[in-house]
Design a protein around this motif. Sequence first.
Motif, PDB file in Angstrom:
ATOM      1  N   THR A 277      11.467   3.307  -1.083  1.00 29.66           N
ATOM      2  CA  THR A 277      11.418   2.000  -1.745  1.00 29.66           C
ATOM      3  C   THR A 277      10.476   2.092  -2.934  1.00 29.66           C
ATOM      4  O   THR A 277       9.352   2.595  -2.799  1.00 29.66           O
TER       5      THR A 277
ATOM      6  N   ASN B  44      -2.549   5.216 -17.686  1.00 30.67           N
ATOM      7  CA  ASN B  44      -2.722   4.790 -16.292  1.00 30.67           C
ATOM      8  C   ASN B  44      -4.168   4.877 -15.826  1.00 30.67           C
ATOM      9  O   ASN B  44      -4.441   5.128 -14.660  1.00 30.67           O
TER      10      ASN B  44
ATOM     11  N   LEU C 234       6.174   0.995 -10.442  1.00 28.97           N
ATOM     12  CA  LEU C 234       6.298   1.621 -11.760  1.00 28.97           C
ATOM     13  C   LEU C 234       6.460   0.518 -12.796  1.00 28.97           C
ATOM     14  O   LEU C 234       7.429  -0.239 -12.751  1.00 28.97           O
TER      15      LEU C 234
ATOM     16  N   ALA D  55       9.872   8.733  -2.087  1.00 34.67           N
ATOM     17  CA  ALA D  55       9.789   7.348  -1.624  1.00 34.67           C
ATOM     18  C   ALA D  55      11.185   6.886  -1.231  1.00 34.67           C
ATOM     19  O   ALA D  55      12.191   7.454  -1.677  1.00 34.67           O
TER      20      ALA D  55
ATOM     21  N   CYS E 275      -1.417   1.556  -4.572  1.00 37.43           N
ATOM     22  CA  CYS E 275      -2.180   2.663  -5.159  1.00 37.43           C
ATOM     23  C   CYS E 275      -1.305   3.648  -5.928  1.00 37.43           C
ATOM     24  O   CYS E 275      -1.768   4.282  -6.877  1.00 37.43           O
ATOM     25  N   THR E 276      -0.066   3.801  -5.496  1.00 35.40           N
ATOM     26  CA  THR E 276       0.826   4.707  -6.209  1.00 35.40           C
ATOM     27  C   THR E 276       1.470   3.901  -7.332  1.00 35.40           C
ATOM     28  O   THR E 276       2.643   3.534  -7.274  1.00 35.40           O
ATOM     29  N   THR E 277       0.650   3.591  -8.312  1.00 33.29           N
ATOM     30  CA  THR E 277       1.063   2.691  -9.385  1.00 33.29           C
ATOM     31  C   THR E 277       0.989   3.406 -10.718  1.00 33.29           C
ATOM     32  O   THR E 277       0.106   4.243 -10.937  1.00 33.29           O
ATOM     33  N   TYR E 278       1.907   3.060 -11.608  1.00 33.06           N
ATOM     34  CA  TYR E 278       1.960   3.719 -12.909  1.00 33.06           C
ATOM     35  C   TYR E 278       2.221   2.727 -14.017  1.00 33.06           C
ATOM     36  O   TYR E 278       3.089   1.867 -13.892  1.00 33.06           O
TER      37      TYR E 278
ATOM     38  N   MET F  17      12.338   9.360  -8.011  1.00 34.72           N
ATOM     39  CA  MET F  17      11.406   9.429  -6.873  1.00 34.72           C
ATOM     40  C   MET F  17      12.168   9.366  -5.551  1.00 34.72           C
ATOM     41  O   MET F  17      11.861  10.091  -4.605  1.00 34.72           O
TER      42      MET F  17
ATOM     43  N   THR G 201       7.484   6.724   2.649  1.00 35.64           N
ATOM     44  CA  THR G 201       6.413   7.600   2.199  1.00 35.64           C
ATOM     45  C   THR G 201       6.227   7.400   0.709  1.00 35.64           C
ATOM     46  O   THR G 201       7.185   7.279  -0.031  1.00 35.64           O
TER      47      THR G 201
ATOM     48  N   ALA H 164       0.824  -1.215   0.000  1.00 36.22           N
ATOM     49  CA  ALA H 164       0.000   0.000   0.000  1.00 36.22           C
ATOM     50  C   ALA H 164       0.857   1.262   0.000  1.00 36.22           C
ATOM     51  O   ALA H 164       0.449   2.290  -0.531  1.00 36.22           O
ATOM     52  N   GLN H 165       2.042   1.193   0.598  1.00 31.05           N
ATOM     53  CA  GLN H 165       2.876   2.392   0.703  1.00 31.05           C
ATOM     54  C   GLN H 165       4.056   2.367  -0.260  1.00 31.05           C
ATOM     55  O   GLN H 165       4.959   3.204  -0.150  1.00 31.05           O
ATOM     56  N   VAL H 166       4.064   1.401  -1.172  1.00 36.19           N
ATOM     57  CA  VAL H 166       5.213   1.270  -2.073  1.00 36.19           C
ATOM     58  C   VAL H 166       4.797   1.607  -3.511  1.00 36.19           C
ATOM     59  O   VAL H 166       3.935   0.941  -4.073  1.00 36.19           O
ATOM     60  N   PRO H 167       5.385   2.634  -4.105  1.00 38.76           N
ATOM     61  CA  PRO H 167       5.092   2.896  -5.517  1.00 38.76           C
ATOM     62  C   PRO H 167       5.540   1.727  -6.397  1.00 38.76           C
ATOM     63  O   PRO H 167       6.585   1.130  -6.149  1.00 38.76           O
TER      64      PRO H 167
END
Lengths: 377, 336
Positions: A160, B152, A91, A158, A130-133, A152, B2, A86-89
């Motif tokens: 990680t 996206n 890409l 971020a 959620c922070t997905t691209y 990033m 974060t 949930a907290q990891v982007p």
Amino acid sequence: MTWDITGMAAVANIGATPGEIFAALCAGQESRTPLKAFDPAKYRAAYAYEIDDRPEDGDLPLRATRWLTTVVRQAAHDAGLGEDLAQVPVLVGTTMREQRSLELWWRDGAQVALEDLHFGTALKAAFGACTTYTFANACSASLYALGMATDMIDLGLADTVIVAGTDAATEGGFGTLDRVQNDIPDALRPFDATHKGMLMGEGAAAVVVQRTGTGTGRVHARVRGVSMNCDAHHATAPDPDGITRAVRDAYARAGVRAGDIDLVMLHGSGTPLNDETESGVLRQVFEGAGAGPRMTAIKAMTGHTMGGSGLLSLVMAVIAMKSGTVPPVLGLANPIPEAAGLGLVQGRPAAGDLSLAQVDAFGFGGINAVAIVEAVR
Amino acid sequence: MTATSTWSGPDAREVVVTGIGQALPGVATPGDLLGPLPGEGGFDPATGLIGRELRHKDRASRLALRAAGFALHDAGLADTDGMFTGASGATAVVVSTNLGNADSVCEAVDTIATAGVTGLSPLGLPQTSSNVIAGWVAIRYRLRGPNLTVSNGVTSGLDAVGWARNLIVAGRAEAAVVVGVEPANYVVTKILGDQSTDAAVAVVLEPADAAASRGARPRATITGYARTRNLAEALASTGATEEGPVGLWLTDGSEAAGAGRLLAATRRVDLESQLGPLSGALGVLQCAAAAAHLDSGATGNVLATAGGPRHDATAALLLTPPPALRPSTQERGQQP
């Protein structure tokens, strides 16, 4: 600044883990298979480098998505991250996105939603991410994604980031390639005088990239720098100027010189134009840089895995540096004249002390990305 | 760890919108987006999408080329021949699209089924790849910086603006042309289950100091961006809750749960309610509308959001008045 690679995973036609794929590359057995993905009667090309997980009587949607979630899960596990991202982007670089599923929906009415065209939907369902691209950046996509992941971390967005690439062959892509290649290749033979062109492969790769000191476990390798640019020259043909700028910019970002490079993972798509252009650029870059690095091109065995191909090359570079072994280029017997003097590995694996690797990835639209990766001793 | 931030660190370079261009039927200027649409005027695809330089290109690429050209002109970065006059090697292209090449993909399948691969046009090769639009924009205007295509989902346009800003703040580009585009055709209409619309919009982003030194007129500052699990989290991550009152909220019609008191009384505009589904074009169009609003001297910040509980995430973009339109007490982001 450098960035730690703390998790890796990959799947391709020749293996379901980075270790399996690397072992197959070193063993060097012919890996092309007769075209099964699409009706062979409709194509001139008779071979491809498919992942053989389709049912006997047809095709399934969302295969690229399934490989992606598999490699993301495995890379996260390898880095000790667990399954809650949930907290990891995340890409994702891709050439085709889920265009194969779009094709199956259009033609056969397969159950595919608009939301399935990008990968965030599946990454949310599988990992709460959620922070997905989804970056549709052709065949340099996953190295572009790697570069943006390092940005990033640099920018404090971020600590990680998971970087991945995935692609399944599409009928339209395979067919149009078939249409434009005058002399249809029966195998992908990068840098060999018999090279005729590109054949598609399928696969996915993922790495976990972390700010130095963030991870608690083993560090596989370090990213020293990633360049990204555009030729702004031709829609599908490569341009030596753009590629040269990408290579030099990668060195500048990494703070290295050509003479420091021990290994080059070539883009090596097997099209005469790519091979000649890439060879020509590298001959200039490494001119006067001593013996020059070892070079290999994995597409000879994986086929062109498109968006994920750059990251797959990078994962193989990491294992090559760890093991001191460079796999040969399958089928390379007579290098093209443009490649004379380049350290292309032929016949059997080459042993060597490898500390610094260059990874090339070039795509349609003239977009180039080059990564520099350093071994961790 | 974060996952998001407002780039509000003391060293972050301020990035502003310096140009807007659109190829949008029925909408003549970005300011029109905020009122009742005249429904007449604006871009005419029948006459606007022809010309030598647009031949053999897919519809989305043609729309994008027009919007990008208008935006570069608006930013004062094009000469009388429409050639780019900025720093070629340091200018990025970021395209947002979800369905730009869907027609090419589906038509190729039909052609192979009826005529085999020999029925395909070799000129269709570029659009087999989803990044075809960004490639053509770079080639036409000789933009050699990073070239990115964001596909996206519903948040794509806002994501594209956020990533363009990242590329500038990270030092990879000195300017970025961000294009949001979706074409009207029968394939897209079938996918959306709703009438498709030709929509292309482009914005030019630059660092505020670079814009000032070349005498460009900033319309808005890109202050925060996030793509997170819900609206409340997105608002917190963009800094919307700390940056002062929001005077305009550009929504995509999603539920407003999580908006809280911050947005309770804010004027809301849903661009899709007037224009139809905009998909990848939406976020960039929201950015253009926000810039037009701020450029008019209206008070308050502008928040643009997309996504929500029915999607995989919620994205938010916060835009604030550009340096010249800010009360001096609000001045920030300027380094000594």
